[in-house]
Design an enzyme around this catalytic site. Structure first.
Site, mmCIF file in Angstrom:
data_model
loop_
_atom_site.group_PDB
_atom_site.id
_atom_site.type_symbol
_atom_site.label_atom_id
_atom_site.label_comp_id
_atom_site.label_asym_id
_atom_site.label_seq_id
_atom_site.Cartn_x
_atom_site.Cartn_y
_atom_site.Cartn_z
ATOM 1 N N SER A 124 0.746 -1.348 -0.115
ATOM 2 C CA SER A 124 0.045 -0.034 -0.103
ATOM 3 C C SER A 124 0.851 1.155 0.060
ATOM 4 O O SER A 124 1.912 1.273 0.679
ATOM 5 C CB SER A 124 -0.847 -0.015 1.078
ATOM 6 O OG SER A 124 -1.311 1.261 1.582
ATOM 7 N N TYR A 149 -2.034 -1.124 11.115
ATOM 8 C CA TYR A 149 -2.415 -1.345 9.779
ATOM 9 C C TYR A 149 -1.317 -1.387 8.645
ATOM 10 O O TYR A 149 -0.745 -2.149 7.942
ATOM 11 C CB TYR A 149 -3.608 -1.042 9.040
ATOM 12 C CG TYR A 149 -3.855 -1.214 7.590
ATOM 13 C CD1 TYR A 149 -3.919 -2.701 6.942
ATOM 14 C CD2 TYR A 149 -3.674 -0.361 6.675
ATOM 15 C CE1 TYR A 149 -4.019 -2.735 5.727
ATOM 16 C CE2 TYR A 149 -3.610 -0.651 5.350
ATOM 17 C CZ TYR A 149 -3.870 -1.692 4.840
ATOM 18 O OH TYR A 149 -3.882 -2.023 3.348
ATOM 19 N N LYS A 153 1.940 -3.671 6.587
ATOM 20 C CA LYS A 153 2.416 -3.691 5.228
ATOM 21 C C LYS A 153 4.131 -3.380 5.237
ATOM 22 O O LYS A 153 4.613 -4.236 4.412
ATOM 23 C CB LYS A 153 1.830 -2.685 4.535
ATOM 24 C CG LYS A 153 0.361 -2.888 4.274
ATOM 25 C CD LYS A 153 -0.190 -4.013 3.519
ATOM 26 C CE LYS A 153 -1.467 -4.368 3.379
ATOM 27 N NZ LYS A 153 -1.846 -5.733 2.739
HETATM 28 P P1 NAD Z 1 -11.302 -7.215 1.358
HETATM 29 O O1 NAD Z 1 -11.301 -6.985 3.082
HETATM 30 O O2 NAD Z 1 -12.196 -7.076 0.702
HETATM 31 O O3 NAD Z 1 -10.466 -8.504 0.919
HETATM 32 C C1 NAD Z 1 -9.511 -9.285 1.775
HETATM 33 C C2 NAD Z 1 -9.998 -10.730 1.701
HETATM 34 O O4 NAD Z 1 -9.173 -11.562 2.685
HETATM 35 C C3 NAD Z 1 -11.502 -10.966 2.604
HETATM 36 O O5 NAD Z 1 -12.129 -11.588 1.607
HETATM 37 C C4 NAD Z 1 -11.199 -11.633 3.817
HETATM 38 O O6 NAD Z 1 -12.277 -12.373 4.218
HETATM 39 C C5 NAD Z 1 -10.059 -12.227 3.442
HETATM 40 N N1 NAD Z 1 -9.021 -12.622 4.665
HETATM 41 C C6 NAD Z 1 -8.615 -11.668 5.651
HETATM 42 N N2 NAD Z 1 -7.828 -12.336 6.688
HETATM 43 C C7 NAD Z 1 -7.777 -13.634 5.930
HETATM 44 C C8 NAD Z 1 -7.141 -14.692 6.844
HETATM 45 N N3 NAD Z 1 -6.469 -14.511 8.064
HETATM 46 N N4 NAD Z 1 -7.342 -15.937 6.244
HETATM 47 C C9 NAD Z 1 -8.068 -15.981 5.060
HETATM 48 N N5 NAD Z 1 -8.452 -14.911 4.439
HETATM 49 C C10 NAD Z 1 -8.540 -13.816 5.205
HETATM 50 O O7 NAD Z 1 -9.868 -5.956 1.291
HETATM 51 P P2 NAD Z 1 -9.301 -5.494 -0.347
HETATM 52 O O8 NAD Z 1 -9.815 -4.225 -0.356
HETATM 53 O O9 NAD Z 1 -9.780 -6.481 -1.520
HETATM 54 O O10 NAD Z 1 -7.893 -5.426 0.007
HETATM 55 C C11 NAD Z 1 -7.080 -6.471 -0.461
HETATM 56 C C12 NAD Z 1 -5.758 -6.263 0.026
HETATM 57 O O11 NAD Z 1 -5.255 -5.192 -0.513
HETATM 58 C C13 NAD Z 1 -5.283 -6.275 1.604
HETATM 59 O O12 NAD Z 1 -4.203 -6.907 1.860
HETATM 60 C C14 NAD Z 1 -5.367 -4.823 1.613
HETATM 61 O O13 NAD Z 1 -4.598 -4.439 2.597
HETATM 62 C C15 NAD Z 1 -4.585 -4.161 0.465
HETATM 63 N N6 NAD Z 1 -4.853 -2.958 0.160
HETATM 64 C C16 NAD Z 1 -6.258 -2.392 -0.106
HETATM 65 C C17 NAD Z 1 -6.471 -1.210 -0.390
HETATM 66 C C18 NAD Z 1 -7.739 -0.658 -0.552
HETATM 67 O O14 NAD Z 1 -7.753 0.628 -0.368
HETATM 68 N N7 NAD Z 1 -8.824 -1.529 -0.821
HETATM 69 C C19 NAD Z 1 -5.292 -0.509 -0.433
HETATM 70 C C20 NAD Z 1 -4.110 -0.714 -0.380
HETATM 71 C C21 NAD Z 1 -3.795 -2.145 -0.107
HETATM 72 C C1 WQD Z 2 -9.617 9.629 0.602
HETATM 73 C C2 WQD Z 2 -10.117 11.007 0.904
HETATM 74 C C3 WQD Z 2 -10.467 11.560 3.232
HETATM 75 C C4 WQD Z 2 -14.280 9.528 3.895
HETATM 76 C C5 WQD Z 2 -7.092 4.700 3.022
HETATM 77 C C6 WQD Z 2 -5.684 4.010 3.699
HETATM 78 C C7 WQD Z 2 -4.592 3.569 2.720
HETATM 79 C C8 WQD Z 2 -5.352 2.796 1.970
HETATM 80 C C9 WQD Z 2 -6.496 3.557 1.082
HETATM 81 C C10 WQD Z 2 -5.019 0.437 2.320
HETATM 82 C C11 WQD Z 2 -9.367 11.503 2.395
HETATM 83 C C12 WQD Z 2 -11.643 11.899 2.605
HETATM 84 C C13 WQD Z 2 -13.051 9.950 3.332
HETATM 85 C C14 WQD Z 2 -15.495 10.254 3.985
HETATM 86 C C15 WQD Z 2 -13.981 12.204 3.443
HETATM 87 N N1 WQD Z 2 -5.850 1.531 2.218
HETATM 88 N N2 WQD Z 2 -12.976 11.348 3.122
HETATM 89 N N3 WQD Z 2 -15.256 11.830 3.737
HETATM 90 O O1 WQD Z 2 -7.343 7.717 3.592
HETATM 91 O O2 WQD Z 2 -6.516 8.109 1.330
HETATM 92 O O3 WQD Z 2 -6.644 5.890 2.300
HETATM 93 O O4 WQD Z 2 -7.679 3.917 1.922
HETATM 94 O O5 WQD Z 2 -3.823 0.015 2.283
HETATM 95 O O6 WQD Z 2 -3.925 2.912 3.506
HETATM 96 O O7 WQD Z 2 -5.527 5.162 4.702
HETATM 97 O O8 WQD Z 2 -8.789 6.738 1.542
HETATM 98 O O9 WQD Z 2 -11.067 6.560 0.995
HETATM 99 O O10 WQD Z 2 -10.359 6.695 3.398
HETATM 100 O O11 WQD Z 2 -10.055 8.854 1.964
HETATM 101 O O12 WQD Z 2 -13.781 13.482 3.181
HETATM 102 O O13 WQD Z 2 -16.354 9.975 4.607
HETATM 103 O O14 WQD Z 2 -11.502 11.278 1.265
HETATM 104 O O15 WQD Z 2 -10.147 12.702 4.340
HETATM 105 O O16 WQD Z 2 -8.943 12.859 2.052
HETATM 106 P P1 WQD Z 2 -7.033 7.303 2.112
HETATM 107 P P2 WQD Z 2 -9.986 7.353 2.140
#
Ligand code: NAD
Ligand code: WQD
Length: 340
Positions: A124, A149, A153
């Site tokens: 991330s 969290y 990573k």
């Molecule tokens: P998500 O929660 O929709 O998907 C994660 C999946 O992993 C879920 O289906 C959950 O049931 C499963 N899971 C969690 N822990 C588990 C375990 N111990 N064993 C088996 N299954 C397990 O999340 P997502 O948004 O699809 O994110 C996927 C990955 O990408 C995550 O590692 C997240 O940290 C990373 N990521 C997400 C974002 C984002 O904004 N969505 C941004 C950066 C990184």
């Molecule tokens: C985006 C912008 C908020 C909600 C997060 C994690 C990051 C990554 C992605 C996993 C910000 C604003 C949000 C609301 C708002 N995940 N906002 N009202 O914070 O950039 O990133 O998700 O790795 O690690 O920190 O994304 O979608 O939460 O926010 O004004 O109800 O929207 O302040 O500026 P963020 P976000």
């Protein structure tokens, strides 16, 4: 390749499963459904026209993970499984460290025992911490994160680097996602957060569909053009394609472990995103401006040139595509995936 997709029932994992199958790979999913619904699997099967084998267990269980690798022939792993709510991780750090680190260690140990040496990991942009210059570049070395969290990573990137250094041939792509949004163009799968959404796009989508009264914009006094925070939103379909590109590039990487930013290289403000969603829905959406959210940075986006040059990957979908596809998913599935 036969690819094990951990967390393949989740938001990004499910879209990646479809892209992998469309690219000619076989997929095996492992997910404990702690943050997803089993009903996603039927939709993946109907969209892909393929049976998707699913193993339902918690990857922190070392013995079950070992048995999975003993029974399935696996060429590569794409590791999405993990807990991902930044705020929740601050109140439940043990749960986050245990789940995210232990599941990774189980996978790495089983991969090592069974000679699986290709790995793509969901990292991330949060690993760049608070002081990295914008746009964020993979060359920045002082990785840190303010939340447990994010720290998982940083730690997992380090663990994978150490394990690769000690191994004979492990190749790891560390994919640093910026802000994934959007949904499959069919409207059949998309983001389905449980409870009140933490992230901007699903919150706006739930306002649009009537599940929430109004959006609260977290601060409009940032040093940005319109005063609201700017982020690098990328379409989950582009992100999924980035995983296929990384997987297929693993054997040719210039180093055994390599980080890649997956983003567009452009920042979009909260208010601009709201306006784009209003265009997709065709009406104005209610919002108010509230206080800043603790921990938010004013603006950041990716330098995606390494992924562009080395993976031959580029984010191509626009903000309007992201909003139109999210709206198609949310309006067709106001309550998300059904329970059964
Ligand atoms: P998500 O929660 O929709 O998907 C994660 C999946 O992993 C879920 O289906 C959950 O049931 C499963 N899971 C969690 N822990 C588990 C375990 N111990 N064993 C088996 N299954 C397990 O999340 P997502 O948004 O699809 O994110 C996927 C990955 O990408 C995550 O590692 C997240 O940290 C990373 N990521 C997400 C974002 C984002 O904004 N969505 C941004 C950066 C990184
Ligand atoms: C985006 C912008 C908020 C909600 C997060 C994690 C990051 C990554 C992605 C996993 C910000 C604003 C949000 C609301 C708002 N995940 N906002 N009202 O914070 O950039 O990133 O998700 O790795 O690690 O920190 O994304 O979608 O939460 O926010 O004004 O109800 O929207 O302040 O500026 P963020 P976000």
């Amino acid at each position: 390749m036969r690819v094990l997709v951990s967390g393949g029932a989740g938001y990004i994992g499910s879209h990646t499963v479809l892209k992998l199958i469309a690219s000619g790979h076989d997929v095996v999913v492992v997910d404990d459904f702690s943050n997803s619904k089993p009903t996603v699997v039927g939709r993946l099967e109907s969209l892909s026209g393929t049976h998707v084998p699913v193993h339902s267990f918690d990857l922190t269980d070392v013995d079950k993970t070992e048995r999975l690798f003993a029974h399935e022939q696996i060429d590569a792993v794409v590791h999405f499984a993990g807990l991902k709510a930044v705020g929740e991780s601050v109140t439940k750090p043990i749960e986050y460290y245990r789940n995210n680190i232990d599941s990774t260690l189980s996978l790495l140990a089983a991969m090592q025992r069974h000679g699986v040496h290709r790995l793509v990991f969901s990292s991330s942009a949060t690993v760049y911490g608070e002081n990295a210059p914008v746009p964020y570049s993979e060359d920045y070395e002082h990785l840190s994160s303010s939340s447990p969290y994010g720290q998982t990573k940083v730690m997992i990137e380090r663990i994978m680097t150490d394990v690769a250094a000690a191994s004979d041939g492990l190749r790891v792509a560390l994919l640093r996602y910026f802000n994934p949004v959007g949904a499959h163009p069919s409207g059949q799968i998309g983001e389905d957060p449980q409870g009140i959404p933490n992230n901007l796009m699903p919150f706006i989508a739930q306002v649009a569909v009537g599940r929430r009264e109004k959006l609260t914009v977290f601060g409009d006094d940032y040093p940005t053009a319109d005063g609201t925070c700017e982020r690098d939103y990328l379409h989950v379909e582009d992100l999924a394609a980035g995983h296929v590109a990384a997987l297929e590039h693993l054997d040719d990487m210039v180093t055994p472990v390599r980080a890649f930013n997956l983003g567009t290289g452009t920042g979009t403000s909260v208010l601009a995103m709201l306006k784009a969603f209003e265009r997709a829905v065709g009406r104005e959406l209610p919002y108010e401006v509230g206080p800043r959210r603790a921990g938010d940075l004013a603006a950041f986006w990716a330098d995606p040139s390494r992924a562009n040059d080395e993976l031959g990957w580029r984010a191509v979908k626009t903000i309007d595509d992201m909003c139109a596809d999210t709206w198609r998913w949310q309006s067709a599935n106001p309550q998300g995936f059904p329970d059964a």
